[in-house]
Design an enzyme around this catalytic site. Structure first.
Site, PDB file in Angstrom:
ATOM      1  N   GLY A  65       2.095  -5.834   7.019  1.00 54.90           N
ATOM      2  CA  GLY A  65       1.547  -7.178   7.222  1.00 54.90           C
ATOM      3  C   GLY A  65       0.955  -7.396   8.592  1.00 54.90           C
ATOM      4  CD  GLU A 111      -0.988  -4.770   2.937  1.00 58.82           C
ATOM      5  OE1 GLU A 111      -1.933  -4.287   3.564  1.00 58.82           O
ATOM      6  OE2 GLU A 111       0.085  -5.083   3.479  1.00 58.82           O
TER       7      GLU A 111
HETATM    8  C1  5RP Z   1      -1.920  -4.732   6.653  1.00 56.20           C
HETATM    9  C2  5RP Z   1      -0.908  -3.666   6.727  1.00 56.20           C
HETATM   10  C3  5RP Z   1      -1.327  -2.352   7.286  1.00 56.20           C
HETATM   11  O1  5RP Z   1      -1.011  -1.363   6.369  1.00 56.20           O
HETATM   12  C4  5RP Z   1      -0.581  -2.090   8.564  1.00 56.20           C
HETATM   13  O2  5RP Z   1      -0.779  -3.176   9.439  1.00 56.20           O
HETATM   14  C5  5RP Z   1      -1.038  -0.778   9.217  1.00 56.20           C
HETATM   15  O3  5RP Z   1      -2.340  -0.916   9.686  1.00 56.20           O
HETATM   16  P1  5RP Z   1      -3.062   0.220  10.529  1.00 56.20           P
HETATM   17  O4  5RP Z   1      -3.390   1.313   9.560  1.00 56.20           O
HETATM   18  O5  5RP Z   1      -4.290  -0.467  11.082  1.00 56.20           O
HETATM   19  O6  5RP Z   1      -2.121   0.661  11.612  1.00 56.20           O
HETATM   20  O7  5RP Z   1       0.226  -3.815   6.344  1.00 56.20           O
HETATM   21  O8  5RP Z   1      -1.389  -5.945   6.212  1.00 56.20           O
END
Ligand code: 5RP
Length: 219
Positions: free
Chosen positions: A94, A102
């Site tokens: 999140g 998700e």
């Molecule tokens: C979005 C998410 C993403 O999976 C999480 O924040 C990881 O993001 P990133 O790949 O940019 O590190 O949960 O709501």
């Protein structure tokens, strides 16, 4: 996580994607690399179910059909990133604000593959502030409940989710029992979703590190 590691783990995730499938697609910078790789892969999907407006835009720009979750039915595979991963593949998600969609896609999917790098691995979840999506009217009520749980909630003031809601980022929680905490937070009126993925963890994590990609199964 460097762009190179994100691209490596995205390429590895592609190996699980088959032609003609309907694929669940998450949100975030790692998933963006995955979507780009998918677009260049020559795979022809029946379509994707997307967890955010941002991912939808990216998928459509590459000519990948985006399907309504209500008509897609159960999905065989979901690929998404995470903010934290414990040894049981329970997650905090999140950071990008897409936690509710998700969680819906994770629940609808037979297999959830999480893509990340080793910096996201922790023994106990909670170092990353726990996102909680709330109906705007309930922001203060939920924040008070988070304080009672021992956390320090901060309102993510620059964020309105794709569902028109707000997010509290809860700092300094010791998440010793993630399944119980997920359940307890979800019971608070006005909470739409908590970004703990413990009841439905990932099935496999692909972790990019200095020595390549590690395939991690839940302990
Ligand atoms: C979005 C998410 C993403 O999976 C999480 O924040 C990881 O993001 P990133 O790949 O940019 O590190 O949960 O709501």
């Amino acid at each position: 996580m460097s762009l190179e590691l994100k691209q490596q783990v995205a390429a590895e995730a592609l190996r699980y994607v088959e032609n003609d499938m309907i694929l669940g697609v998450g949100t975030g910078s790692t998933v963006n690399c995955f979507i780009d790789a998918l677009g260049n892969s020559g795979r022809v999907l029946e379509g994707a179910v997307s967890s955010s407006d941002e991912s939808t835009k990216r998928l459509k720009a590459l000519g990948i059909p985006v399907l309504d979750a209500n008509s897609a039915g159960p999905l065989s595979l979901y690929i998404d990133g995470a903010d934290e991963i414990d040894p049981h593949l329970r997650l905090i998600k999140g950071g990008g604000g897409a936690l509710t969609r998700e969680k819906i896609i994770a629940e609808a999917s037979e297999r959830f593959i999480c893509i990340a790098d080793a910096s996201k691995q922790v023994d106990v979840l909670g170092r990353f502030p726990l996102p909680v999506e709330v109906i705007p009217m309930a922001r203060s009520l939920v924040a008070r409940a988070m304080v009672k749980l021992g956390g320090q909630p901060l309102w993510r003031e620059d964020c309105v989710t794709d569902n028109g809601n707000w997010i509290l980022d809860v700092h300094n929680l010791d998440i010793i029992d993630p399944i119980k905490m997920e359940h307890d937070i979800n019971q608070i009126p006005g909470v739409v979703t908590v970004g703990l993925f413990a009841r439905r963890p990932a099935d496999v994590a692909l972790i990019a590190g200095r020595n390549g990609i590690e395939v991690v199964n839940a302990e």
